[in-house]
Design an enzyme around this catalytic site. Sequence first.
Site, PDB file in Angstrom:
ATOM      1  CG  HIS A  78       1.962  -7.368  -4.101  1.00  0.00           C
ATOM      2  ND1 HIS A  78       1.188  -6.349  -4.879  1.00  0.00           N
ATOM      3  CD2 HIS A  78       1.784  -8.401  -5.013  1.00  0.00           C
ATOM      4  CE1 HIS A  78       0.671  -6.753  -6.292  1.00  0.00           C
ATOM      5  NE2 HIS A  78       1.231  -8.131  -6.132  1.00  0.00           N
ATOM      6  CB  CYS A  79      -1.281  -3.560  -1.135  1.00  0.00           C
ATOM      7  SG  CYS A  79      -0.158  -2.896   0.377  1.00  0.00           S
ATOM      8  CG  HIS A  80       1.898   1.409  -4.032  1.00  0.00           C
ATOM      9  ND1 HIS A  80       2.089   2.556  -3.679  1.00  0.00           N
ATOM     10  CD2 HIS A  80       2.781   1.252  -5.153  1.00  0.00           C
ATOM     11  CE1 HIS A  80       3.046   3.186  -4.296  1.00  0.00           C
ATOM     12  NE2 HIS A  80       3.625   2.112  -5.235  1.00  0.00           N
ATOM     13  CG  MET A  94      -1.852   1.255   1.522  1.00  0.00           C
ATOM     14  SD  MET A  94      -2.877   1.102   2.601  1.00  0.00           S
ATOM     15  CE  MET A  94      -3.618   2.488   2.529  1.00  0.00           C
TER      16      MET A  94
END
Length: 754
Positions: free
Chosen positions: A189-191, A1
């Site tokens: 994962h996200c960002h 994120m």
Amino acid sequence: MAAGVLPQNEQPYSTLVNNSECVANMKGNLERPTPKYTKVGERLRHVIPGHMACSMACGGRACKYENPARWSEQEQAIKGVYSSWVTDNILAMARPSSELLEKYHIIDQFLSHGIKTIINLQRPGEHASCGNPLEQESGFTYLPEAFMEAGIYFYNFGWKDYGVASLTTILDMVKVMTFALQEGKVAIHCHAGLGRTGVLIACYLVFATRMTADQAIIFVRAKRPNSIQTRGQLLCVREFTQFLTPLRNIFSCCDPKAHAVTLPQYLIRQRHLLHGYEARLLKHVPKIIHLVCKLLLDLAENRPVMMKDVSEGPGLSAEIEKTMSEMVTMQLDKELLRHDSDVSNPPNPTAVAADFDNRGMIFSNEQQFDPLWKRRNVECLQPLTHLKRRLSYSDSDLKRAENLLEQGETPQTVPAQILVGHKPRQQKLISHCYIPQSPEPDLHKEALVRSTLSFWSQSKFGGLEGLKDNGSPIFHGRIIPKEAQQSGAFSADVSGSHSPGEPVSPSFANVHKDPNPAHQQVSHCQCKTHGVGSPGSVRQNSRTPRSPLDCGSSPKAQFLVEHETQDSKDLSEAASHSALQSELSAEARRILAAKALANLNESVEKEELKRKVEMWQKELNSRDGAWERICGERDPFILCSLMWSWVEQLKEPVITKEDVDMLVDRRADAAEALFLLEKGQHQTILCVLHCIVNLQTIPVDVEEAFLAHAIKAFTKVNFDSENGPTVYNTLKKIFKHTLEEKRKMTKDGPKPGL
């Protein structure tokens, strides 16, 4: 994120690791987790356009989270990606890109580390102004096919940046993680791999280990600093914890208590928690009904019990224990240094205890139970010999506490306010073991050590002291037959002589000798149980730590000798009784199982049976691992009493008055009557009837008693009540016809499964 504008007090991971003062602060600060952004910063992240946020926060095309040059080797668990191992099997990472995949051979690294699944929490097109350009085909910075072609599973759960998902969606994601971890390691994962990724991992830890929300948040942040960033994300983890509490409740009348539910409501809750094959198998049947019926048939046929070996490997539990122990150790060191530097003006012991109570408040203010690392058996600190060490303490904790004990500076009669971190209204009356005390103990050190180490010793239930924990509720390991359990033993005192599946009861021998009634209080739940106790006495596993109820006011050496002597005696008695029970014929075992279903226990130890059933009720309520351990229970009367007590504690009977009236009014044919009920009712009743059928031929009087008891349990109607005869005659006809038809079907063919 994405991290957005730098969070308040945010520091790079390398700085945190290399700066000893920051390490001490990170591990020693046990206060309630707070958000990483200010309220203004959070608001700005929701209103600033995406391309501007990317430019201001992480550098736009030069995004720091996608630039390996910005991170040290320690911050790249997978070289080329900002990543951290949160557990041995769960990797939190920033999003990779096609360029990085090729340049750093990331897929090969995944395979070499045993990573079999990647979970993407981004939405397609997200953070298009950050780092490498998006792939047009996928909307992400990489093509999912690149992983799938290498045999790595790919899951995508679109989750708004800085936002939260619904609780049911998170539960689905957590169940996917649970399945994925059975295949191998998992990368998420996200960002940036901080916010949404941290929330999902924390929720998984809550789901898998029953940690409290704040414990999970602290643990994730200790492994991956700056995770779980916003107020909404912190609240999401806490609400998810509360969301799970009623779903996990099996017996509403036992701690942790919840509102009673009907059978349909319980089946809905059960569907939320189960997944995969088990969810399909138990779609319309309560798990406890299915499992007890299966175990009864295994006992009757003397089949080996297949269960997971809970003693194999430390697994996730030990990893969490180690991390949290390090954090407490750092806090202890910090406070001891502060004490040594201020000898001339020693602080008030009560103030020290209160300080620790406030620091550790997060470990008791959400739930009053946590089976993962707390010492349930002893609220006081016993002599720390080599026989008394626990994984819950680091070696430095043990050495420091043992030195204080050897100097006589830590008496065993510290008030409960110092021993536990609960508020006074939450504290339970407990039993203490006593050792000789020094005339003038150092009360400050005493309070300091006890307050810190009590982080591990907070009990959740007053009546669970005697249960064997066997470590974590997470069960890693091979499936093995329990030889000691398959010996045909039906008695409680031989139920798993060498098995981790048996809940171990405390010995009450020394309780009656204690003139102080305050040392004899034991918490019991009030669930209704049936029948009378099985023959034999309660045994104690030699590997199980003793309850404080076992301890008198004896010195350390005497305590250890008595401990070992009693264990040897228990094992000897269990072995002799096991040999006796193994001589039962197959027919005798089947009849005994049928009598258990009919509640025809001829023994006289009713209180002993009730106590053991209550222990299992608490065990099933408090930890998922109880489903594995109950497979080691060898007493059919305990199993059946447990099952019937669950049926009778439902908010409404399985077969309601309206159901009976409907069957009477329609004059339903016995062969079709059960199909007129709801599917959950039909399948639940049929599961029990299948069990009695598979016990083959049983005496007529036992079958009649079973039918009478089953009707009473399913309807909550006594035969001598106003409508009792009508209810019994109607259902008895239906049940008997079902039994006859099932027996005809199985007479010349293989026995059907449950």
